[in-house]
Design an enzyme around this catalytic site. Sequence first.
Site, PDB file in Angstrom:
ATOM      1  N   CYS A  39     107.286  80.484  68.305  1.00 63.88           N
ATOM      2  CA  CYS A  39     106.618  79.255  67.879  1.00 63.88           C
ATOM      3  C   CYS A  39     105.240  79.602  67.327  1.00 63.88           C
ATOM      4  CB  CYS A  39     106.481  78.304  69.075  1.00 63.88           C
ATOM      5  SG  CYS A  39     105.778  76.689  68.641  1.00 63.88           S
ATOM      6  N   ASP A  41     102.691  78.115  68.000  1.00 68.53           N
ATOM      7  CA  ASP A  41     101.748  77.776  69.070  1.00 68.53           C
ATOM      8  C   ASP A  41     100.783  78.934  69.336  1.00 68.53           C
ATOM      9  OD1 ASP A  41     101.959  75.614  71.728  1.00 68.53           O
ATOM     10  OD2 ASP A  41     100.745  77.441  71.905  1.00 68.53           O
ATOM     11  N   ARG A  43      99.153  79.763  71.784  1.00 70.86           N
ATOM     12  CA  ARG A  43      99.153  80.343  73.131  1.00 70.86           C
ATOM     13  C   ARG A  43     100.271  81.344  73.366  1.00 70.86           C
ATOM     14  NH1 ARG A  43      99.667  74.560  75.786  1.00 70.86           N
ATOM     15  NH2 ARG A  43     101.212  74.565  74.109  1.00 70.86           N
ATOM     16  N   HIS A  98     108.961  78.209  74.412  1.00 69.10           N
ATOM     17  CA  HIS A  98     107.909  78.278  75.439  1.00 69.10           C
ATOM     18  C   HIS A  98     107.686  76.934  76.105  1.00 69.10           C
ATOM     19  CE1 HIS A  98     104.686  76.206  73.107  1.00 69.10           C
ATOM     20  NE2 HIS A  98     105.449  76.557  72.110  1.00 69.10           N
ATOM     21  N   CYS A 101     105.855  73.055  74.725  1.00 71.64           N
ATOM     22  CA  CYS A 101     105.925  73.125  73.257  1.00 71.64           C
ATOM     23  C   CYS A 101     105.697  71.734  72.654  1.00 71.64           C
ATOM     24  CB  CYS A 101     107.275  73.678  72.822  1.00 71.64           C
ATOM     25  SG  CYS A 101     107.425  73.882  71.029  1.00 71.64           S
TER      26      CYS A 101
HETATM   27 ZN   LIG Z   1     105.845  75.438  70.465  1.00 76.10          ZN
END
Ligand SMILES: [Zn+2]
Length: 196
Positions: A39, A41, A43, A98, A101
């Site tokens: 992703c 993302d 993190r 994850h 999300c």
């Molecule tokens: Zn995500």
Amino acid sequence: MSDLAQGVTQFQHDVFPGKAALFADLATTHSPHTLFIGCSDARVVPELITSSEPGELFVVRTAGNLVPAYAPGGDGVAASIEYAVAVLGVARIVVCGHSGCGAMTAVAEHHDLTAMPTIAQWLRHTDAAAALVGAATDRVPRLVRANVAAQLSNLATHPAVARGLAAGTVHAEGWVFDIASGEVAVVGRSGSLTAA
Ligand SMILES: [Zn+2]
């Protein structure tokens, strides 16, 4: 570090010298062992969570770690997958979802995306996973797992991947990374995918 220029300076002074030999080698070779699809993302950092060095992972990151099924016409995700498998010859593909999300939360909780038409369209690639999860109480974590399985199935529709899976030269697996604990759960492998 919010100051990126300062971060680059720090990398050049503190990190690069210790990896100078590695980067000298990488300047003329590119042979990652794994295609990592995660992703976008901020993190979920592939190299960090796998303790990988530069040169090891060929990374594709999309919102929701979505892999559209193969379709004539192609797109950036498909081109990256084909390059990793057919040209670079990666032996392993990881699709990594994850916890927490944002994309999966938007789908699971039916957020109003009318003001975000591009996101709304992109997230349609979760339709199969969302159909499996339905109205379960813990919809977000269930959808995260089901989505990884669904994207592994989509991945297998790409010709280079299909060829590699059939020949046994490529193995694909699904992971879910838990941000709070740092744990990684394997939720599916090519040929034996786990749904929700
Ligand atoms: Zn995500």
